[in-house]
Design an enzyme around this catalytic site. Structure first.
Site, PDB file in Angstrom:
ATOM      1  N   LEU A 263       0.761  -1.338   0.086  1.00  0.00           N
ATOM      2  CA  LEU A 263       0.224   0.071   0.079  1.00  0.00           C
ATOM      3  C   LEU A 263       0.712   1.309  -0.007  1.00  0.00           C
ATOM      4  O   LEU A 263       0.615   2.030  -0.899  1.00  0.00           O
ATOM      5  CB  LEU A 263      -0.785   0.050   1.318  1.00  0.00           C
ATOM      6  CG  LEU A 263      -2.005   1.120   1.351  1.00  0.00           C
ATOM      7  CD1 LEU A 263      -2.903   1.107   0.291  1.00  0.00           C
ATOM      8  CD2 LEU A 263      -2.557   1.181   2.498  1.00  0.00           C
ATOM      9  N   THR A 264       1.662   1.360   0.882  1.00  0.00           N
ATOM     10  CA  THR A 264       2.679   2.687   1.300  1.00  0.00           C
ATOM     11  C   THR A 264       3.537   2.745  -0.029  1.00  0.00           C
ATOM     12  O   THR A 264       4.109   2.035  -0.593  1.00  0.00           O
ATOM     13  CB  THR A 264       3.120   2.603   2.469  1.00  0.00           C
ATOM     14  OG1 THR A 264       2.527   2.402   3.485  1.00  0.00           O
ATOM     15  CG2 THR A 264       4.267   3.605   2.693  1.00  0.00           C
TER      16      THR A 264
ATOM     17  N   PRO B 244       6.481   5.661  -2.023  1.00  0.00           N
ATOM     18  CA  PRO B 244       7.609   6.691  -1.658  1.00  0.00           C
ATOM     19  C   PRO B 244       7.135   8.123  -1.343  1.00  0.00           C
ATOM     20  O   PRO B 244       7.623   8.887  -0.453  1.00  0.00           O
ATOM     21  CB  PRO B 244       8.435   6.666  -2.884  1.00  0.00           C
ATOM     22  CG  PRO B 244       8.515   5.303  -3.452  1.00  0.00           C
ATOM     23  CD  PRO B 244       6.839   5.016  -3.214  1.00  0.00           C
TER      24      PRO B 244
ATOM     25  N   GLY C 104       2.197   8.231   2.151  1.00  0.00           N
ATOM     26  CA  GLY C 104       1.835   7.282   3.353  1.00  0.00           C
ATOM     27  C   GLY C 104       0.405   7.317   3.985  1.00  0.00           C
ATOM     28  O   GLY C 104      -0.347   6.461   3.751  1.00  0.00           O
TER      29      GLY C 104
ATOM     30  N   ARG D  12      19.883  -4.832  40.938  1.00  0.00           N
ATOM     31  CA  ARG D  12      20.923  -3.743  41.011  1.00  0.00           C
ATOM     32  C   ARG D  12      20.705  -3.064  42.335  1.00  0.00           C
ATOM     33  O   ARG D  12      19.494  -2.736  42.766  1.00  0.00           O
ATOM     34  CB  ARG D  12      20.387  -2.833  39.849  1.00  0.00           C
ATOM     35  CG  ARG D  12      21.213  -1.603  39.802  1.00  0.00           C
ATOM     36  CD  ARG D  12      22.425  -1.767  39.235  1.00  0.00           C
ATOM     37  NE  ARG D  12      23.102  -0.529  39.038  1.00  0.00           N
ATOM     38  CZ  ARG D  12      24.650  -0.530  38.780  1.00  0.00           C
ATOM     39  NH1 ARG D  12      25.271  -1.478  38.898  1.00  0.00           N
ATOM     40  NH2 ARG D  12      25.230   0.767  38.679  1.00  0.00           N
TER      41      ARG D  12
ATOM     42  N   GLN E  82      15.061   3.751  31.793  1.00  0.00           N
ATOM     43  CA  GLN E  82      15.307   4.594  32.796  1.00  0.00           C
ATOM     44  C   GLN E  82      15.644   3.893  34.163  1.00  0.00           C
ATOM     45  O   GLN E  82      16.667   4.242  34.908  1.00  0.00           O
ATOM     46  CB  GLN E  82      14.222   5.623  33.310  1.00  0.00           C
ATOM     47  CG  GLN E  82      14.863   6.835  34.032  1.00  0.00           C
ATOM     48  CD  GLN E  82      15.796   7.836  33.327  1.00  0.00           C
ATOM     49  OE1 GLN E  82      15.610   7.711  32.039  1.00  0.00           O
ATOM     50  NE2 GLN E  82      16.471   8.605  33.895  1.00  0.00           N
TER      51      GLN E  82
ATOM     52  N   GLY F 167      19.083   2.433  33.652  1.00  0.00           N
ATOM     53  CA  GLY F 167      20.197   3.392  33.758  1.00  0.00           C
ATOM     54  C   GLY F 167      21.219   3.215  32.656  1.00  0.00           C
ATOM     55  O   GLY F 167      20.667   2.906  31.498  1.00  0.00           O
TER      56      GLY F 167
ATOM     57  N   GLU G 231       0.984   1.246   9.768  1.00  0.00           N
ATOM     58  CA  GLU G 231      -0.559   1.098  10.098  1.00  0.00           C
ATOM     59  C   GLU G 231      -1.408   2.150  10.434  1.00  0.00           C
ATOM     60  O   GLU G 231      -2.330   2.100  11.109  1.00  0.00           O
ATOM     61  CB  GLU G 231      -0.961  -0.284  10.500  1.00  0.00           C
ATOM     62  CG  GLU G 231      -0.343  -1.588   9.905  1.00  0.00           C
ATOM     63  CD  GLU G 231      -0.635  -2.790  10.218  1.00  0.00           C
ATOM     64  OE1 GLU G 231      -1.764  -3.017  10.729  1.00  0.00           O
ATOM     65  OE2 GLU G 231      -0.071  -3.710  10.216  1.00  0.00           O
TER      66      GLU G 231
END
Length: 383
Positions: free
Chosen positions: A125-126, A128, A131, A268, A336, A339, A363
């Site tokens: 479908l998409t 260049p 979109g 940790r 996060q 770390g 999609e």
């Protein structure tokens, strides 16, 4: 409302979980670095029936309902979204569309091969230059006697270099916008069709993503899927169900992020104790957990609507919107927690974040989902 899954669905989920642990998890880092999943995974998916879920057994499918399909898709997304994409596209976008719109001959030709993993499908479908504005595509299929001659290009096509058949959308008439679009089943060994692998992606690096170029590709009129001029509605129907699959895969990403964050936080140590004892780390983990549950329930609601034959398109957009954005948040929060180690690809959360990011794009972007939802609520037509 019963929010519990049945014994058969639980068994399917466990089958998928065991498959991921055995066939996917040990290879994820290597596949990501090599930018290529082992193609042998396709037949293994087919052998377990994962490529035939919801397809009638008469055509080689394994049956089952859409909740079972979502459970499998979630587990594959938890393991590696590059593998999940193989199923979401070859089964979710291509095989299901052939089952819904194909002639008996088309079903007999393609469905047994697709469901067994002997063939792979991709969704063309998409383009260049096109979109989100899918109704404005430029690829053309011109009638020439008993054939159609196709010229054009497609971009960012999942399974593109692996596929044996392209579910292709091309303009067949002079009608403006979506009214002139038709759908075709084009074998990839047809002369004039060339494919180029797209490398250097941020995420889904192991997935076979390609550019397809059609130069005077000639297919018989029997390759037309559905009626001429109805291709856009076929594409939108496929994508509505596809968004459910993407949402389920995003739940898998978020679940993987949760499991990784909880595991690492318990191991940790900082300031003399595991970081799981620190309230701000607990906050990060609790946010992930809430997003997982909310995304999962939104996705399961879509599956229930599909199985009951009720309208599901708006619910699918809600699920896809929330789950894709939630997957990004979940992976970011997990990074996060990790770390600095989260920035190294020996640990899973960096890949989860990279894979999650594209879910808000393909999609239908998050912005497109908001337009769909807004139009449904206000009654404003898209055209």
């Amino acid at each position: 409302m019963d929010l519990e899954i049945g014994e058969e669905q639980a068994a399917v989920r466990q089958l998928a979980r065991d498959f991921v642990a055995r066939e996917i998890t040990p290879h994820v880092v290597a596949w990501d670095r090599a930018e290529s999943v082992d193609r042998g995974i396709v037949k293994k998916l087919g052998a377990l029936g994962f490529l035939g879920l919801t397809i009638d057994e008469e055509y080689g499918g394994s049956g089952g309902d859409h909740l079972a399909y979502c459970l499998v898709t979630e587990e594959l997304g938890r393991g590696d979204s590059s593998v999940r994409g193989i199923v979401s596209v070859s089964l979710g976008l291509v095989a299901k569309t052939v089952a819904a719109y194909g002639t008996e001959e088309q079903k007999r030709r393609w469905l047994p091969r697709l469901t067994a993993g002997e063939s792979v499908g991709c969704f063309g479908l998409t383009e260049p230059g096109t979109g989100s504005d899918a109704g404005n595509l430029a690829t053309r299929a011109v009638r020439d006697g008993g054939d159609y001659v196709i010229n054009g290009a497609k971009m960012f096509i999942t399974n593109g270099t692996w596929a044996d058949v392209v579910l292709l959308f091309a303009r067949t008439g002079d009608a403006p916008g979506h009214k002139g679009v038709s759908a075709f089943l084009v074998p990839t060994d047809t002369p004039g069709l060339t494919r180029r692998t797209i490398h250097g992606k941020l995420g889904l690096r192991g997935q076979a993503t390609a550019e397809l170029v059609f130069e005077d590709v000639r297919v018989p009129a029997g390759a037309l899927l559905g009626r001429e001029g109805k291709g856009f509605s076929i594409a939108m129907s496929a994508l509505a169900k596809g968004r459910m699959s993407v949402a389920a895969g995003c739940v898998g990403i978020a679940q993987a992020a949760l499991e990784a964050a909880v595991g690492y936080a318990g191991e940790r140590e900082q300031f003399g104790r595991p970081i799981a004892h620190h309230q701000l780390v607990q906050e990060l983990i609790s946010d992930i957990a809430v997003d997982v549950d909310a995304a999962r329930l939104l996705t399961w609601r879509v599956a229930g609507l599909v199985d009951r034959g009720e309208d599901f398109a708006t619910a699918a957009s809600k699920a896809k919107l929330f789950a894709s954005e939630a997957a990004v948040r979940a992976a970011n929060n997990a990074l996060q927690v990790f770390g600095g180690y989260g920035y190294i690809d020996e640990y899973p959360v960096g890949k989860l974040l990279r894979d999650a990011r594209v879910m808000t794009l393909y999609e239908g972007t998050s912005q497109i989902q908001k337009l769909i939802i807004g139009r449904a609520l206000t009654g404003v037509s898209a055209f």
